[in-house]
Design an enzyme around this catalytic site. Sequence first.
Site, short mmCIF file in Angstrom:
data_model
loop_
_atom_site.label_atom_id
_atom_site.label_comp_id
_atom_site.label_asym_id
_atom_site.label_seq_id
_atom_site.Cartn_x
_atom_site.Cartn_y
_atom_site.Cartn_z
N SER A 140 -10.04 -3.69 -5.46
CA SER A 140 -8.71 -3.49 -6.01
C SER A 140 -7.91 -2.69 -4.99
O SER A 140 -8.36 -1.63 -4.54
CB SER A 140 -8.81 -2.73 -7.34
OG SER A 140 -7.54 -2.55 -7.89
N GLU A 141 -6.74 -3.20 -4.62
CA GLU A 141 -6.04 -2.64 -3.46
C GLU A 141 -5.65 -1.17 -3.62
O GLU A 141 -5.44 -0.47 -2.64
CB GLU A 141 -4.78 -3.47 -3.17
CG GLU A 141 -3.73 -3.32 -4.27
CD GLU A 141 -2.64 -4.37 -4.19
OE1 GLU A 141 -2.93 -5.47 -3.71
OE2 GLU A 141 -1.52 -4.08 -4.62
N ASN A 142 -5.56 -0.69 -4.87
CA ASN A 142 -5.20 0.72 -5.04
C ASN A 142 -6.35 1.65 -4.69
O ASN A 142 -6.15 2.86 -4.63
CB ASN A 142 -4.69 0.99 -6.46
CG ASN A 142 -5.71 0.68 -7.52
OD1 ASN A 142 -6.40 -0.34 -7.46
ND2 ASN A 142 -5.84 1.55 -8.50
#
Lengths: 234, 230
Positions: free
Chosen positions: B46-48
Amino acid sequence: MIDKTVSDCRQAVAMITDGSSIMLGGFGNAGMPAQLIEALREHGARNLTIISNGAGTGDYALGALVGDGKVSKVVASFPAPSATQFRERYLRGEIELELVPQGTLVERIRAAGAGLGGFYTPTGAGTELAAGKESRVINGREYLFELPIHADFVFLKAYQGDRLGNLMYRGTMRNFNMVMATAGKTVIAEVEQIVPAGGIPPEQVHTPGLFVDRVVQVARHPRLLELPKEGGAA
Amino acid sequence: MMLTRDGIAWRIARDLHEGDYVNLGVGIPVLVSNYLDRTQEIFLHSENGILGVGPRPKRDEIDLDLISAGKGFCTLSTGAAIFDQPISFAMMRGGHLSHAILGAIEVAENGDFANWKVPGEAVPGVGGAMDLAVGTPNIYVAMSHVTNKGKPKIVKTCAAPLTARQCVKRIYTDLAIIDVTAQGLVLREVMPGNDPASVQAKTEANLIVAPDWREMDVPETATNGARLRN
């Protein structure tokens, strides 16, 4: 004795002037310095440039600051459909948007904090976001030159902090906070708990205190306590 | 027969295996997580800042500080790691993930694709799409074969603003699976009830029919909206 703690958010943002550039940590509600942003609204500074992944959601924190008309420019990667205040003003031509791919935004902030003059990235090459940018072919691939982004002020949100400015995050709060901590002239952290110096084990200090100028302990913004209206997983 | 959105996700999940590190974009791609073989260690990025996104939490399991890229609450899978944005984008742009599954508006025959700016959308947002696209070795696109007006989405040249050039490796649609190769688009699998000629008729770009092309092997529930199981 070093003591970077201040008693409340109002005091923490008191020196912000009209026309300042301000970086805001957070991705979604995690690690969003919502109380500092609310204090900035009350403080009243205008003509602000905001550097943030999004452009504010709904009617609180950055969404409300934009809705107040206090922001003239946003540097962001993803003004979401839920950024209703931003969208209205953007469509009326009242607010400028500098759209930056998320990884480029991160690295431009990192470059500023790390004392670099810029960097080459393949991200955006051959797209409309390459317009006006210097490009260079390295090992047969096209890269775009990107400049650092500094800010006058940085707002962070961490879980724990100490009087030295050391910070620890929990869950996915780290996101932009750790890198933004390096890129501002004045860095202000909102924390849920202030612990004694040494209270955060050194291996778990995510943001070393030298990057941080002020630490304020404040209860979590009520909007950051909300559960989904219905259930979790089906 | 055509695959449902969940049917496309189910079929993609069959091609992900132990040791894969995968980013799932919004839309059909995020549905893939529902159909992964949970006995295999497949890590979702997940890019966060998460490697090892688990299922959505039950209400009493919610951690207010734990969200995934869609901004919703998530859990962590065993062995997950949490990190900040520079590390997350080093994984993406630096080519350390194995796969990114992304939605698209158009894919061109040379692997160019467009997915970040919907025509007519006045407020642009790009997020991490371009970084994933330039860095990840296996970019798989998941989309309907044609638009809701019947216009082909697999084209000779993209008209919509590009996300990145020459990066798509494979296209999964409701009708077919197509590989992007140096020779051109190669048709690998076709939904039962269709044949290469009928898929070509709905595709603007030229398709090379693989000598070993076959009918897609999917359960009936992948086409009729009934509950699918992994």
